[in-house]
Design a protein around this motif. Structure first.
Motif, PDB file in Angstrom:
ATOM      1  N   VAL A  11       3.446   1.167 -13.595  1.00  8.74           N
ATOM      2  CA  VAL A  11       2.577   0.056 -13.207  1.00  8.74           C
ATOM      3  C   VAL A  11       3.097  -0.656 -11.950  1.00  8.74           C
ATOM      4  N   PRO A  12       4.376  -1.024 -11.872  1.00 13.20           N
ATOM      5  CA  PRO A  12       4.844  -1.663 -10.633  1.00 13.20           C
ATOM      6  C   PRO A  12       4.765  -0.748  -9.407  1.00 13.20           C
ATOM      7  N   ILE A  13       5.039   0.524  -9.614  1.00 16.31           N
ATOM      8  CA  ILE A  13       4.968   1.465  -8.491  1.00 16.31           C
ATOM      9  C   ILE A  13       3.530   1.597  -8.010  1.00 16.31           C
ATOM     10  N   LEU A  14       2.576   1.734  -8.925  1.00 17.53           N
ATOM     11  CA  LEU A  14       1.162   1.814  -8.539  1.00 17.53           C
ATOM     12  C   LEU A  14       0.704   0.525  -7.875  1.00 17.53           C
ATOM     13  N   GLY A  15       1.147  -0.605  -8.376  1.00 20.81           N
ATOM     14  CA  GLY A  15       0.811  -1.882  -7.747  1.00 20.81           C
ATOM     15  C   GLY A  15       1.317  -1.951  -6.323  1.00 20.81           C
ATOM     16  N   PHE A  16       2.530  -1.494  -6.101  1.00 23.27           N
ATOM     17  CA  PHE A  16       3.113  -1.490  -4.751  1.00 23.27           C
ATOM     18  C   PHE A  16       2.347  -0.550  -3.820  1.00 23.27           C
ATOM     19  N   VAL A  17       1.960   0.603  -4.330  1.00 27.51           N
ATOM     20  CA  VAL A  17       1.196   1.563  -3.524  1.00 27.51           C
ATOM     21  C   VAL A  17      -0.161   0.967  -3.140  1.00 27.51           C
ATOM     22  N   PHE A  18      -0.833   0.325  -4.082  1.00 27.22           N
ATOM     23  CA  PHE A  18      -2.116  -0.314  -3.771  1.00 27.22           C
ATOM     24  C   PHE A  18      -1.939  -1.458  -2.769  1.00 27.22           C
ATOM     25  N   TYR A  19      -0.849  -2.212  -2.899  1.00 22.46           N
ATOM     26  CA  TYR A  19      -0.571  -3.297  -1.940  1.00 22.46           C
ATOM     27  C   TYR A  19      -0.386  -2.727  -0.530  1.00 22.46           C
ATOM     28  N   LEU A  20       0.404  -1.665  -0.402  1.00 28.89           N
ATOM     29  CA  LEU A  20       0.623  -1.056   0.916  1.00 28.89           C
ATOM     30  C   LEU A  20      -0.680  -0.510   1.498  1.00 28.89           C
ATOM     31  N   GLY A  21      -1.482   0.128   0.666  1.00 25.27           N
ATOM     32  CA  GLY A  21      -2.759   0.665   1.128  1.00 25.27           C
ATOM     33  C   GLY A  21      -3.708  -0.432   1.576  1.00 25.27           C
ATOM     34  N   GLY A  22      -3.792  -1.500   0.802  1.00 25.08           N
ATOM     35  CA  GLY A  22      -4.663  -2.622   1.158  1.00 25.08           C
ATOM     36  C   GLY A  22      -4.219  -3.303   2.435  1.00 25.08           C
ATOM     37  N   SER A  23      -2.916  -3.498   2.612  1.00 24.49           N
ATOM     38  CA  SER A  23      -2.441  -4.157   3.839  1.00 24.49           C
ATOM     39  C   SER A  23      -2.673  -3.263   5.060  1.00 24.49           C
ATOM     40  N   ALA A  24      -2.536  -1.954   4.898  1.00 26.86           N
ATOM     41  CA  ALA A  24      -2.798  -1.044   6.016  1.00 26.86           C
ATOM     42  C   ALA A  24      -4.275  -1.072   6.404  1.00 26.86           C
ATOM     43  N   ILE A  25      -5.148  -1.111   5.417  1.00 26.77           N
ATOM     44  CA  ILE A  25      -6.586  -1.171   5.696  1.00 26.77           C
ATOM     45  C   ILE A  25      -6.937  -2.471   6.403  1.00 26.77           C
ATOM     46  N   MET A  26      -6.362  -3.585   5.956  1.00 30.19           N
ATOM     47  CA  MET A  26      -6.650  -4.873   6.582  1.00 30.19           C
ATOM     48  C   MET A  26      -6.129  -4.919   8.016  1.00 30.19           C
ATOM     49  N   LYS A  27      -4.979  -4.315   8.282  1.00 28.12           N
ATOM     50  CA  LYS A  27      -4.459  -4.247   9.652  1.00 28.12           C
ATOM     51  C   LYS A  27      -5.401  -3.410  10.530  1.00 28.12           C
ATOM     52  N   GLY A  28      -5.963  -2.359   9.960  1.00 27.72           N
ATOM     53  CA  GLY A  28      -6.915  -1.537  10.692  1.00 27.72           C
ATOM     54  C   GLY A  28      -8.172  -2.308  11.054  1.00 27.72           C
ATOM     55  N   PHE A  29      -8.692  -3.082  10.108  1.00 26.18           N
ATOM     56  CA  PHE A  29      -9.872  -3.911  10.379  1.00 26.18           C
ATOM     57  C   PHE A  29      -9.573  -4.942  11.462  1.00 26.18           C
TER      58      PHE A  29
END
Length: 89
Positions: A11-29
């Motif tokens: 669960v913490p690892i998946l949460g961290f992966v989703f956090y990294l993915g979301g921040s990368a998408i927001m930086k792209g926008f």
């Protein structure tokens, strides 16, 4: 017991992966928004003000405007506005 350990680690690892993915998408926008071309309304704010004092200055200023228009800095509408300002003054 094994399931608890698995979920405690997964669960913490998946949460961290989703956090990294979301921040990368927001930086792209954000980068996409920052790289948008300037709208014509914003260009009008950056228009240069020119005021000729004699006929030689008038022809020089119109020539400069024409060069800016040819190079793509000014649109046709901006070129016409600036030229009419010069001719009316």
């Amino acid at each position: 017991m094994e399931k608890i350990i698995f979920f405690a680690l997964a669960v913490p690892i998946l949460g961290f992966v989703f956090y990294l993915g979301g921040s990368a998408i927001m930086k792209g926008f954000k980068a996409k928004v920052d790289n948008r071309p300037v709208k014509s309304e914003e260009k009008e704010e950056h228009e240069t003000q020119v005021s000729p004092t004699n006929s030689n200055d008038l022809s020089n200023e119109i020539s400069k405007l024409n060069e800016l228009h040819k190079s793509g800095v000014l649109t046709q509408e901006e070129f016409e506005k600036a030229k009419s300002k010069l001719l009316n003054n």
